[in-house]
Motif scaffolding. Sequence first.
Motif, short mmCIF file in Angstrom:
data_model
loop_
_atom_site.label_atom_id
_atom_site.label_comp_id
_atom_site.label_asym_id
_atom_site.label_seq_id
_atom_site.Cartn_x
_atom_site.Cartn_y
_atom_site.Cartn_z
N ARG A 1 -4.76 -4.25 22.40
CA ARG A 1 -6.02 -4.00 21.67
C ARG A 1 -5.64 -4.46 20.18
NH1 ARG A 1 -7.52 2.30 22.54
NH2 ARG A 1 -7.78 2.32 20.46
N GLN B 1 -10.26 -0.59 19.61
CA GLN B 1 -10.21 -1.24 20.84
C GLN B 1 -10.52 -2.81 21.01
OE1 GLN B 1 -10.49 1.13 24.28
NE2 GLN B 1 -10.09 -0.50 25.84
N GLN C 1 -20.54 3.18 25.45
CA GLN C 1 -19.33 3.62 25.34
C GLN C 1 -18.28 2.83 24.68
OE1 GLN C 1 -18.39 6.63 25.77
NE2 GLN C 1 -20.04 7.76 26.82
N SER D 1 -18.31 2.68 21.21
CA SER D 1 -17.70 3.82 20.40
C SER D 1 -16.22 3.74 20.24
CB SER D 1 -18.24 5.21 21.21
OG SER D 1 -17.70 5.30 22.23
N TRP D 2 -15.53 3.04 21.07
CA TRP D 2 -14.04 2.91 21.05
C TRP D 2 -13.52 1.97 19.81
CZ3 TRP D 2 -13.98 1.78 27.14
CH2 TRP D 2 -14.65 2.75 27.62
#
Length: 302
Positions: free
Chosen positions: A196, A252, A245, A248-249
Amino acid sequence: AAGPLRLPAIQAALPDLAGAAEGLVAAPGARPPRTEMAEELRQAAQLCQRSRAAVSSMFAEARLGRALEAERCMPLVDDITQSVFRNPGALVSLARLKTQDDYSYMHSVAVCALMVALAQQMGQDEAACRDAGLAGLLHDLGKAAMPLEILTKPGKLTEAEFAIMRTHPLRGWEMLQEASGASEAAMDVCLHHHQRVDGKGYPERAAAAPLSQLARMGAVCDVYDAITSNRPYKAGWDPSESIAQMASWRGQFDPDVFRHFVRSLGIYPNGSLVRMASGKLALVMEQHVMALTSPIVKLFYD
């Protein structure tokens, strides 16, 4: 006007995505004539069949411990690249249709196509797009060294089993080190596609050096195909849910790479289930190249 059918959180994420994606310009440079979706789907279906056979053979050879000849993959990468150039939505859509038995093979094909589409959207030339495609095709080669009972387990992995699975990037990198014709770029993506940008991930908790752009691209493409595919232990997420989704991470993905990725797929990728402003339901069939939030849809329920 289309809106997401599930998960209220998507509604909050989509406006930011729409603004970021609409602000991007189309990739520069000449492109081959665009093929109509129906025609390219016919060609892509045949290509998927050839790809499944070629990649399953590659994994079988690797599982037997035989050294890979990476240059043998280039005709397949060239065919995938040309399909994506003609109409990126066709092959990417079909490659999502995987069975439990061929997930590992078709995941590699899907990530190859997604990498080519992303590289093209980022303005890279044809040679760079092919390099990105080869890296995508080979990124999960290390899974050929994983025990089949873990790789195909229908339930959640134990911590011990997951520890074994976390070794697959390193095992794949080792295989590519011994291969003939494997590029440094392909080795880089193979080793780092689970890292990441915030330093977390595996095989290293904190990368010793900043991740390359290609590794950042590989991370986005790998996760998107994984979460939108049906697996033995879970059903795949809707494509538009997956985009929201992933947005929203925080920490990452590389934000710039992710914005280009959204631009390459669309706010509502092909296959997304949407509810129209009228209340009717529809399936996204194709992207509108000039308006990411207005895809071509097929209504199927009032």
